[in-house]
Design an enzyme around this catalytic site. Structure first.
Site: not given
Length: 280
Positions: A44, A86
């Site tokens: 991730h 992100h």
């Protein structure tokens, strides 16, 4: 005496054949063991438990730890460049401030994207999608999340163009998946590059995922990737019944990893690739 030995040998052989773990040993159970089913180990934002998320260091660590794929987030700079980050601002993961959409690539490249995690990563910068593809095409599968695409009109075409430029628009031998929480954006991307697999991301919903939703998703999606808190064996079975696979997110403890392995997840998105049992 010879007759007794012969009979004993036959008996031993029969017992060994009965208990030997041959190819049909578990056929009556109708289920695959963990050793028989390959579960994708997906790092991730790279191996973000061990290196600053969405940096080349995190992606390199994922490869070193033998993850099958790494996940990254794509947004667009003020001057239209695809950047890997992100948050919709640079505040949390760099020494700068401001919205991604309001900063040029040059401005973002000047930021320190590693020291917030550890001074050992002070040289890390915000990479572009092109830089990541240049470095890791052929080395790792890549799961690309379109982050907040409504802020970046045309980002679906931009990502498609980047994949095409890297000969990843027909990824027969390269594992590329594109996903988003914005399902309209996923459909747009699918219409542009229908041969690239796509997934829909889902946050936690106490009402679960209905068959009507799954029926809608299967018209364009290959993966349904919900929060791990929604996953159980029944949901995985229903997703499979609609001919889709599932990669739940985000695992940060061994207990969750073991649970998802046991209930039959097809992939596990994790900050810690070493928490997912190695496949044969």
């Amino acid at each position: 005496m010879k007759q007794f030995v012969s009979l004993l040998s036959v008996g031993v052989l029969a017992v060994l054949m009965f208990f030997a773990p041959g190819e049909n040993a578990f056929a009556s159970e109708g289920t695959a063991t963990k050793a028989q089913k390959q579960v994708l180990n997906i790092a991730h934002r790279g191996a973000s438990g061990y290196a600053p998320e969405n940096t080349m260091a995190a992606f390199e660590k994922a490869v070193e730890m033998k993850a099958d794929m790494f996940e990254l987030d794509v947004q667009m700079s003020k001057d239209g460049e695809l950047v890997v980050i992100h948050d919709t601002t640079v505040d949390r993961t760099t020494d700068g401030t401001g919205s991604v959409k309001d900063l040029t690539l040059e401005e973002m490249k000047s930021l320190d994207a590693g020291s917030w995690f550890s001074e050992a990563f002070a040289d890390e910068t915000i990479p572009t999608l092109g830089e990541v593809l240049d470095e890791y095409k052929g080395k790792s599968g890549i799961l690309i999340e379109l982050k907040a695409p409504s802020l970046y009109p045309g980002i679906e075409q931009k990502v498609a163009d980047e994949l095409t430029a890297h000969h990843l628009d027909k990824p027969e031998n390269e594992k590329i998946i594109v996903q988003s929480f914005d399902h309209e954006s996923v459909q747009k991307f699918h219409d542009i590059l229908p041969e690239v697999p796509v997934g829909v991301l889902l946050g936690y919903n106490p009402e679960g995922i209905s068959d009507e939703q799954l029926e809608s998703f299967k018209k364009y999606a290959d993966y349904v990737n919900p929060s791990k808190s929604m996953i159980d064996a029944s949901l995985i079975e229903r997703i499979h019944d609609f001919n889709m696979l599932t990669h739940p997110w985000t695992v940060r403890d061994r207990e969750s990893a073991n649970f998802l392995l046991e209930v039959g997840a097809d992939g596990i998105i994790t900050d810690y690739p070493d928490y997912v049992d190695p496949r044969p």
